[in-house]
Design an enzyme around this catalytic site. Structure first.
Site, short mmCIF file in Angstrom:
data_model
loop_
_atom_site.label_atom_id
_atom_site.label_comp_id
_atom_site.label_asym_id
_atom_site.label_seq_id
_atom_site.Cartn_x
_atom_site.Cartn_y
_atom_site.Cartn_z
N ASP A 121 0.96 -1.04 0.10
CA ASP A 121 -0.10 0.02 0.07
C ASP A 121 1.05 1.29 -0.08
OD1 ASP A 121 -2.36 1.57 0.48
OD2 ASP A 121 -1.58 1.79 2.42
N ASP B 20 -0.03 5.14 1.15
CA ASP B 20 -0.46 6.13 2.01
C ASP B 20 -0.41 5.49 3.54
OD1 ASP B 20 -0.77 8.47 0.28
OD2 ASP B 20 -2.58 7.59 -0.26
N ASP C 226 -1.33 -0.81 5.90
CA ASP C 226 -1.50 -0.33 7.26
C ASP C 226 -2.95 -0.11 7.63
OD1 ASP C 226 -1.73 2.14 5.38
OD2 ASP C 226 -1.90 3.21 7.33
#
Length: 213
Positions: A8, A10, A165
């Site tokens: 991922d 961001d 995250d």
């Protein structure tokens, strides 16, 4: 051994929340809407630009399209002056490359913005693939982007590790049949991630190394 890591972006590879907050608040204020806080920004990130704006305008759903139309082109050319890498990240990415691990970005961030920020902060690490939102397949948690990444890299699900995250990343990895490691340096707490079914965690990039050795 892990042959590829699908990241991922961001909150996982880059701490972009301050730039996102700054630009989005400018667009909100243009339309007489209150800005969002750093905590709200981190909470709202993860499901693409439209979902971010929908959450930020709150009860003013009638302004989603107009705020989005202002935000997306500005974000695509953002100078990313408030964005940074996470501690230990450069060392990890360099070591992973030396081990021959392929690396790809699979994000819900718009493609132009993805390419822009990655060119600024990640170009030295020679990522094999940058997959952002282009409108030609569904956003995460759909596994379509992950399937495309694996196909492009010439690998199967069992060869890869998905690192993210957020809850969207957990759901994406599960749908694609890829092992998932949840990054605890990002925008969600361990408790939040566990509530979405996370099983494996990395406290830091140095901790992440144990999953590929």
């Amino acid at each position: 051994m892990v042959k590829a890591i699908l990241f991922d972006l961001d909150g996982t590879l880059l701490d972009t929340s301050s730039d996102i907050q700054k630009l989005l608040n400018e667009c909100l204020l243009m339309h007489g809407l209150p800005g969002i806080t750093p905590k709200e920004t981190r909470k709202f990130i993860g499901n693409g630009a439209r979902a971010l704006v929908e959450r930020a305008v709150k009860e003013r759903a009638d302004l989603v399209d107009v705020v989005l139309s202002d935000y997306v082109p500005r974000f695509a050319v953002c100078d990313n002056c408030l964005t940074r890498l996470f501690e230990g990240e450069a060392e990890f990415l360099t070591a992973a490359k030396r081990k021959g691990v392929k690396m790809a970005v699979v994000t819900n961030k718009p493609q132009r913005a993805t390419e822009n920020v990655c060119s600024q902060f990640l170009s030295e690490f020679s990522f094999d693939l940058l997959l952002g939102a282009k409108g030609d397949y569904p956003l995460k948690p759909s596994p379509d982007g992950t399937y495309l990444a694996l196909e492009t890299l010439g690998l199967s699900a069992c060869d890869a590790l998905f690192v993210g995250d957020g809850e969207t990343d957990i759901e994406t990895a599960r749908a694609a049949g890829v092992r998932c490691v949840s990054a605890l340096w990002g925008y969600r707490s361990k408790e939040e991630l566990m509530s979405f079914g996370a099983k494996e965690f990395a406290e830091s990039f140095s901790d992440l190394m144990k999953f590929i050795d």
